[in-house]
Motif scaffolding. Sequence first.
Motif, mmCIF file in Angstrom:
data_model
loop_
_atom_site.group_PDB
_atom_site.id
_atom_site.type_symbol
_atom_site.label_atom_id
_atom_site.label_comp_id
_atom_site.label_asym_id
_atom_site.label_seq_id
_atom_site.Cartn_x
_atom_site.Cartn_y
_atom_site.Cartn_z
ATOM 1 N N LYS A 312 -8.157 -1.289 -3.737
ATOM 2 C CA LYS A 312 -7.641 -0.400 -4.766
ATOM 3 C C LYS A 312 -7.768 -1.013 -6.158
ATOM 4 C CE LYS A 312 -3.749 2.614 -5.562
ATOM 5 N NZ LYS A 312 -2.305 2.639 -5.595
ATOM 6 N N TRP A 313 -7.545 -2.339 -6.232
ATOM 7 C CA TRP A 313 -7.536 -2.964 -7.563
ATOM 8 C C TRP A 313 -8.904 -3.023 -8.205
ATOM 9 C CZ3 TRP A 313 -10.241 -7.603 -7.839
ATOM 10 C CH2 TRP A 313 -10.471 -8.254 -6.634
ATOM 11 N N GLN A 314 -9.955 -2.768 -7.400
ATOM 12 C CA GLN A 314 -11.282 -2.835 -7.992
ATOM 13 C C GLN A 314 -11.761 -1.471 -8.421
ATOM 14 O OE1 GLN A 314 -12.872 -4.461 -4.346
ATOM 15 N NE2 GLN A 314 -13.728 -6.056 -5.653
ATOM 16 N N GLN A 315 -11.070 -0.436 -7.944
ATOM 17 C CA GLN A 315 -11.583 0.894 -8.194
ATOM 18 C C GLN A 315 -11.478 1.255 -9.660
ATOM 19 O OE1 GLN A 315 -9.583 3.285 -5.354
ATOM 20 N NE2 GLN A 315 -10.814 2.498 -3.691
#
Lengths: 319, 349
Positions: A312-315
């Motif tokens: 999620k944190w890379q999206q």
Amino acid sequence: MSLIMNAQVATKPETPVRRSRWMALSGNRNWQAIWFMLPAVAFLILFLAYPLAYGVWLSFTDTRMGSPGEFIGLGNYIWLMDDPVFIIAVMNTLIFTAGASIFKFVIGFYLAILLNKRLPFKALIRAVVLLPWIVPTALSAIAFWWILDSQFSVISWSLKSIGLIDHNINFLGDRDLARASVIFANVWRGIPFIAITLLAGLQTVPVSLYEAATIDGASSWQMFRRITYPMLTPIIAVVMTFSVLFTFTEFQLIWVLTRGGPANATDLMATLSYQRAILGGQLGEGSAIAVAMIPFLLGAIMISWFGLQRQKWQQGNDQ
Amino acid sequence: MASVEVRDVKKRFGAAAIIDGVSIDITDGEFVVLVGPSGCGKSTLLRMIAGLESISGGEIRIAERVVNDVPPKQRDIAMVFQNYALYPHMTVRANMGFSLDLQRAPKAKIEERVDRAAQILGLSHLLDRFPRQLSGGQRQRVAMGRAIVRDPQLFLFDEPLSNLDAKLRVTMRAEIKELHQKLGTTMIYVTHDQIEAMTMADKIVVMREGVVEQIGAPLDLYDTPANQFVAGFIGSPAMNFLEGTITPAGFALGQGIVLPLQTRAAKTGPAVYGVRPEHLRLDPKGVPVEVVVVEPTGAETHVVARIAGQDINCVLRERLAIAPGDRLTVAPDAGIEHLFDAVTGARLN
């Protein structure tokens, strides 16, 4: 309005020039794109898509060496379900892949972390780590064959010399030892790929994150668990997917070391497929074994794709 | 809250001395800014106080305890990094609570502290976002929030505003100062920007090439710089330096121009006369200068002028209808001249 009229006036003198069809094909940007892609597409179709499709087709026929064969539907697959050797090969492949991948991952990751630290002769050590990867599989397999030989094994010789054993170990003749031996050889060969790729990943983690964590009071293990590992998961996912695919389809190493023996103990799906199709001439059945690998491989890709790769944190920015 | 003592601290990399015998006293609750050009050793010194760099010589005490060999986590400090160093895979909440989480603090305590810090910094609505979803200023605030949550006895800031645009820098500057007033914790702040140093500090430490050039309150440094380096570094636009000779009649610039001296110099002979651009005014009795460039800024007029072959910047309050080549007469304000040794740069008056 006047602008549009001007534009029409300006283009008028060009209309008498008749553009040939060739001009249209070579000048149009969309066509150009197709021309540029054509060699690669042709290559892929010829050497990847066609053999794959032909293999799938063969698996639905009873083709043998020298006879064209006929369509028999799922006949080969139904027959294989009852074939104990095929079941053994599938189990062997799963054990081989799981065992080798876990060891490769753990040791490779550990090596990557070591190589990421300040070491003397770092460049040299990195080059040495890459060696097993550079040596052709067949060559390293022959080396392992000698190392594990029932009569001339350097391991048996060493252990005998220091008096730990009194007779040679039959590495490749015993079922469990043979399995362990091929896993070991595969691990040895596969570690550099994982170590070097994860090392590249480790080097993208900013040093300041570790410094911040140091001040936040993190121990080395906590830094690994809470920073290094989560930050590397995307790379781990990609590397391990490739590693699992390579391992699952392993052929060379097994073929040189054991040829699937003793008594099918190290037969993998790839080696069994080769034995049945090429050596046994049962092209349809061999193809069915090869095609049966596809669901496993797709499964591995799916797990990595949905489970690990996109955190999620890379999206993208979804403020 | 803690005092910090830096005693004759040295840092060497091989033969090169990065920090060469630095001593600073920081009292409890003070806001100290280490300032200097890049490569002066200010960041290294801060990292030594944090425990991220080893100390080659001397002694650092935090709260009267020698910390030379104390690991960073036991120094009870918090640090804000230039690139924020936020953990990209954690939410703002997790970033801020990370240190307490590592200590296995109770969930309720972590939540309370994070909420309080978020409230102080206006981050409450961003707690569930990831760092990449934040703007530069918000990230900077999260980095400060992470420091606040730890409730340390010493805050360290390593050029925290240099990744922000000019406008945001001014806002954040005020926020950090306000934060210091609210918390009252000792803070050490590193920057290369003298404006930041001037506006925020209780005490400024000017460093150059690993040594301290001067320590003092911002206005003391502005009014009585200890040497030519500090004089040129503090203040914007920078102080004018005119080369000439101290004579009994005044400061001789050559071409027969003599500036009157109102203070007594330690010696006569070759020297450097320093005057800040904003301390020059139009005066019919002043010295004649030739206008080279005129830069109207609205509030004031910046004039580059030539005097005895040397350029001099003037910041004049008047709006002037002048053009390059015109002649003006300017005089320095009374009693604020600076005289420096021509060789060593040391202050002479």
